[in-house]
Design a protein around this motif. Structure first.
Motif, PDB file in Angstrom:
ATOM      1  N   GLU A 152       0.830  -1.204   0.000  1.00 63.32           N
ATOM      2  CA  GLU A 152       0.000   0.000   0.000  1.00 63.32           C
ATOM      3  C   GLU A 152       0.868   1.259   0.000  1.00 63.32           C
ATOM      4  O   GLU A 152       0.607   2.206  -0.750  1.00 63.32           O
ATOM      5  CB  GLU A 152      -0.910  -0.009   1.239  1.00 63.32           C
ATOM      6  N   SER A 153       1.923   1.240   0.824  1.00 64.81           N
ATOM      7  CA  SER A 153       2.788   2.430   0.854  1.00 64.81           C
ATOM      8  C   SER A 153       3.513   2.610  -0.477  1.00 64.81           C
ATOM      9  O   SER A 153       3.682   3.726  -0.967  1.00 64.81           O
ATOM     10  CB  SER A 153       3.767   2.343   2.017  1.00 64.81           C
ATOM     11  N   GLY A 159       1.667   6.224  -6.866  1.00 65.12           N
ATOM     12  CA  GLY A 159       0.513   7.036  -7.266  1.00 65.12           C
ATOM     13  C   GLY A 159       0.829   8.509  -7.157  1.00 65.12           C
ATOM     14  O   GLY A 159       0.404   9.321  -7.984  1.00 65.12           O
ATOM     15  N   THR A 160       1.579   8.871  -6.183  1.00 63.22           N
ATOM     16  CA  THR A 160       1.962  10.279  -6.021  1.00 63.22           C
ATOM     17  C   THR A 160       2.931  10.661  -7.121  1.00 63.22           C
ATOM     18  O   THR A 160       2.849  11.741  -7.684  1.00 63.22           O
ATOM     19  CB  THR A 160       2.643  10.465  -4.666  1.00 63.22           C
ATOM     20  N   ALA A 165       3.667  13.446 -12.100  1.00 59.16           N
ATOM     21  CA  ALA A 165       4.231  13.405 -13.443  1.00 59.16           C
ATOM     22  C   ALA A 165       3.197  13.836 -14.458  1.00 59.16           C
ATOM     23  O   ALA A 165       3.533  14.392 -15.495  1.00 59.16           O
ATOM     24  CB  ALA A 165       4.721  11.994 -13.752  1.00 59.16           C
ATOM     25  N   ARG A 166       1.925  13.659 -14.255  1.00 50.65           N
ATOM     26  CA  ARG A 166       0.880  14.068 -15.182  1.00 50.65           C
ATOM     27  C   ARG A 166       0.690  15.593 -15.147  1.00 50.65           C
ATOM     28  O   ARG A 166       0.288  16.187 -16.140  1.00 50.65           O
ATOM     29  CB  ARG A 166      -0.427  13.421 -14.816  1.00 50.65           C
TER      30      ARG A 166
END
Length: 167
Positions: A152-153, A159-160, A165-166
Protein backbone atom coordinates in the motif's frame (compact mmCIF):
# COMPACT_ATOMS: atom_id res chain seq x y z
CA UNK A 1 77.65 -67.01 66.01
CA UNK A 2 75.35 -67.33 63.01
CA UNK A 3 75.58 -71.10 63.21
CA UNK A 4 74.04 -71.13 66.65
CA UNK A 5 70.90 -69.51 65.32
CA UNK A 6 68.07 -71.78 64.19
CA UNK A 7 67.27 -70.97 60.53
CA UNK A 8 64.23 -73.27 60.24
CA UNK A 9 60.76 -71.87 59.57
CA UNK A 10 58.99 -71.58 62.95
CA UNK A 11 55.66 -72.55 61.34
CA UNK A 12 56.91 -76.02 60.42
CA UNK A 13 56.92 -78.50 63.26
CA UNK A 14 58.36 -81.96 62.92
CA UNK A 15 56.98 -84.70 65.16
CA UNK A 16 58.81 -88.02 65.23
CA UNK A 17 56.77 -90.92 66.56
CA UNK A 18 58.50 -92.96 69.22
CA UNK A 19 55.92 -95.74 69.59
CA UNK A 20 56.22 -97.07 66.02
CA UNK A 21 58.81 -99.82 66.01
CA UNK A 22 58.96 -102.90 63.81
CA UNK A 23 60.43 -106.31 64.53
CA UNK A 24 63.73 -105.22 63.09
CA UNK A 25 64.06 -102.29 65.45
CA UNK A 26 63.57 -99.68 62.72
CA UNK A 27 61.64 -96.65 63.99
CA UNK A 28 59.64 -94.27 61.82
CA UNK A 29 58.23 -96.95 59.50
CA UNK A 30 54.59 -97.75 58.74
CA UNK A 31 52.78 -100.36 60.84
CA UNK A 32 50.06 -101.11 58.22
CA UNK A 33 46.44 -100.09 57.82
CA UNK A 34 44.44 -98.73 60.71
CA UNK A 35 41.20 -100.25 62.01
CA UNK A 36 39.01 -97.73 60.17
CA UNK A 37 40.82 -98.49 56.91
CA UNK A 38 40.26 -102.23 57.42
CA UNK A 39 36.54 -101.69 58.12
CA UNK A 40 36.24 -99.59 54.95
CA UNK A 41 38.04 -102.28 52.95
CA UNK A 42 35.88 -105.08 54.33
CA UNK A 43 32.72 -103.07 53.60
CA UNK A 44 33.56 -101.69 50.17
CA UNK A 45 35.07 -104.78 48.49
CA UNK A 46 31.87 -106.89 48.70
CA UNK A 47 29.73 -103.87 47.84
CA UNK A 48 31.75 -103.09 44.72
CA UNK A 49 31.67 -106.79 43.77
CA UNK A 50 27.87 -106.83 44.03
CA UNK A 51 27.65 -103.69 41.89
CA UNK A 52 29.91 -105.24 39.24
CA UNK A 53 27.72 -108.36 39.16
CA UNK A 54 24.59 -106.21 38.77
CA UNK A 55 26.25 -104.26 35.95
CA UNK A 56 27.09 -107.53 34.18
CA UNK A 57 23.54 -108.85 34.58
CA UNK A 58 22.14 -105.57 33.21
CA UNK A 59 24.49 -105.71 30.20
CA UNK A 60 23.55 -109.34 29.54
CA UNK A 61 19.82 -108.51 29.78
CA UNK A 62 20.26 -105.59 27.39
CA UNK A 63 22.06 -107.78 24.85
CA UNK A 64 19.39 -110.50 25.06
CA UNK A 65 16.61 -107.90 24.71
CA UNK A 66 18.34 -106.37 21.70
CA UNK A 67 18.79 -109.80 20.11
CA UNK A 68 15.08 -110.55 20.55
CA UNK A 69 13.84 -107.08 19.53
CA UNK A 70 15.98 -106.68 16.39
CA UNK A 71 13.92 -109.06 14.23
CA UNK A 72 10.74 -107.44 15.53
CA UNK A 73 12.06 -104.00 14.60
CA UNK A 74 13.06 -105.24 11.16
CA UNK A 75 9.65 -106.84 10.55
CA UNK A 76 7.68 -103.85 11.77
CA UNK A 77 10.00 -101.10 10.50
CA UNK A 78 7.61 -100.17 7.64
CA UNK A 79 5.11 -99.27 10.37
CA UNK A 80 7.41 -98.08 13.17
CA UNK A 81 9.52 -95.64 11.13
CA UNK A 82 6.57 -93.70 9.65
CA UNK A 83 4.83 -93.74 13.04
CA UNK A 84 7.93 -92.33 14.74
CA UNK A 85 8.28 -89.76 11.97
CA UNK A 86 4.61 -88.78 12.33
CA UNK A 87 4.91 -88.44 16.10
CA UNK A 88 8.09 -86.38 15.73
CA UNK A 89 6.45 -84.05 13.21
CA UNK A 90 3.34 -83.70 15.39
CA UNK A 91 5.44 -82.78 18.43
CA UNK A 92 7.43 -80.31 16.34
CA UNK A 93 4.18 -78.80 15.03
CA UNK A 94 2.73 -78.39 18.51
CA UNK A 95 5.94 -76.83 19.82
CA UNK A 96 6.27 -74.41 16.92
CA UNK A 97 2.57 -73.53 17.15
CA UNK A 98 3.03 -72.68 20.82
CA UNK A 99 6.14 -70.64 20.07
CA UNK A 100 4.35 -68.68 17.34
CA UNK A 101 1.38 -68.11 19.64
CA UNK A 102 3.60 -66.79 22.42
CA UNK A 103 5.41 -64.55 19.95
CA UNK A 104 2.08 -63.19 18.68
CA UNK A 105 0.82 -62.54 22.22
CA UNK A 106 4.06 -60.80 23.08
CA UNK A 107 3.83 -58.57 19.98
CA UNK A 108 0.17 -57.79 20.69
CA UNK A 109 0.98 -56.92 24.29
CA UNK A 110 3.75 -54.62 23.10
CA UNK A 111 1.42 -52.83 20.63
CA UNK A 112 -1.29 -52.40 23.28
CA UNK A 113 1.27 -50.94 25.69
CA UNK A 114 2.49 -48.54 23.00
CA UNK A 115 -1.07 -47.44 22.20
CA UNK A 116 -1.77 -46.83 25.89
CA UNK A 117 1.40 -44.76 26.19
CA UNK A 118 0.52 -42.72 23.11
CA UNK A 119 -3.05 -42.29 24.40
CA UNK A 120 -1.73 -40.85 27.65
CA UNK A 121 0.58 -38.42 25.87
CA UNK A 122 -1.88 -37.50 23.11
CA UNK A 123 -3.71 -34.60 24.86
CA UNK A 124 -0.40 -32.95 25.74
CA UNK A 125 0.88 -33.35 22.19
CA UNK A 126 -2.41 -32.06 20.72
CA UNK A 127 -2.28 -28.98 22.96
CA UNK A 128 1.31 -28.36 21.92
CA UNK A 129 0.37 -28.76 18.22
CA UNK A 130 -2.61 -26.36 18.63
CA UNK A 131 -0.37 -23.75 20.24
CA UNK A 132 2.23 -24.11 17.50
CA UNK A 133 -0.47 -23.84 14.83
CA UNK A 134 -1.95 -20.73 16.48
CA UNK A 135 1.52 -19.18 16.65
CA UNK A 136 2.12 -20.01 12.98
CA UNK A 137 -1.27 -18.50 11.99
CA UNK A 138 -0.57 -15.36 14.04
CA UNK A 139 2.91 -15.05 12.51
CA UNK A 140 1.52 -15.54 8.99
CA UNK A 141 -1.23 -12.96 9.66
CA UNK A 142 1.29 -10.42 10.92
CA UNK A 143 3.57 -11.02 7.93
CA UNK A 144 0.60 -10.69 5.55
CA UNK A 145 -0.41 -7.44 7.22
CA UNK A 146 3.15 -6.13 6.98
CA UNK A 147 3.42 -7.09 3.32
CA UNK A 148 0.01 -5.48 2.62
CA UNK A 149 1.12 -2.23 4.27
CA UNK A 150 4.35 -2.30 2.32
CA UNK A 151 2.46 -2.76 -0.93
CA UNK A 152 0.00 0.00 0.00
CA UNK A 153 2.79 2.43 0.85
CA UNK A 154 4.58 1.62 -2.39
CA UNK A 155 1.33 2.10 -4.30
CA UNK A 156 0.82 5.51 -2.68
CA UNK A 157 4.36 6.50 -3.52
CA UNK A 158 3.96 5.39 -7.10
CA UNK A 159 0.51 7.04 -7.27
CA UNK A 160 1.96 10.28 -6.02
CA UNK A 161 4.80 10.11 -8.48
CA UNK A 162 2.50 9.31 -11.38
CA UNK A 163 0.06 12.10 -10.38
CA UNK A 164 2.86 14.60 -10.16
CA UNK A 165 4.23 13.40 -13.44
CA UNK A 166 0.88 14.07 -15.18
CA UNK A 167 0.62 17.61 -13.98
Amino acid sequence: MDRDRDTRDPRIQVHTPTHMTTTHGYTGGSTGPTASQMIALVTLVPLSGILFVLAGITLLGSLIGLAIATPVFILFSPVIVPAALLIGLAVTGFLSSGAFGLTGLSALSRVVGYIRLVGQRMPEELDYAKRRMADAVAFTGQKTKDVGQTIESKARESGTTTASART
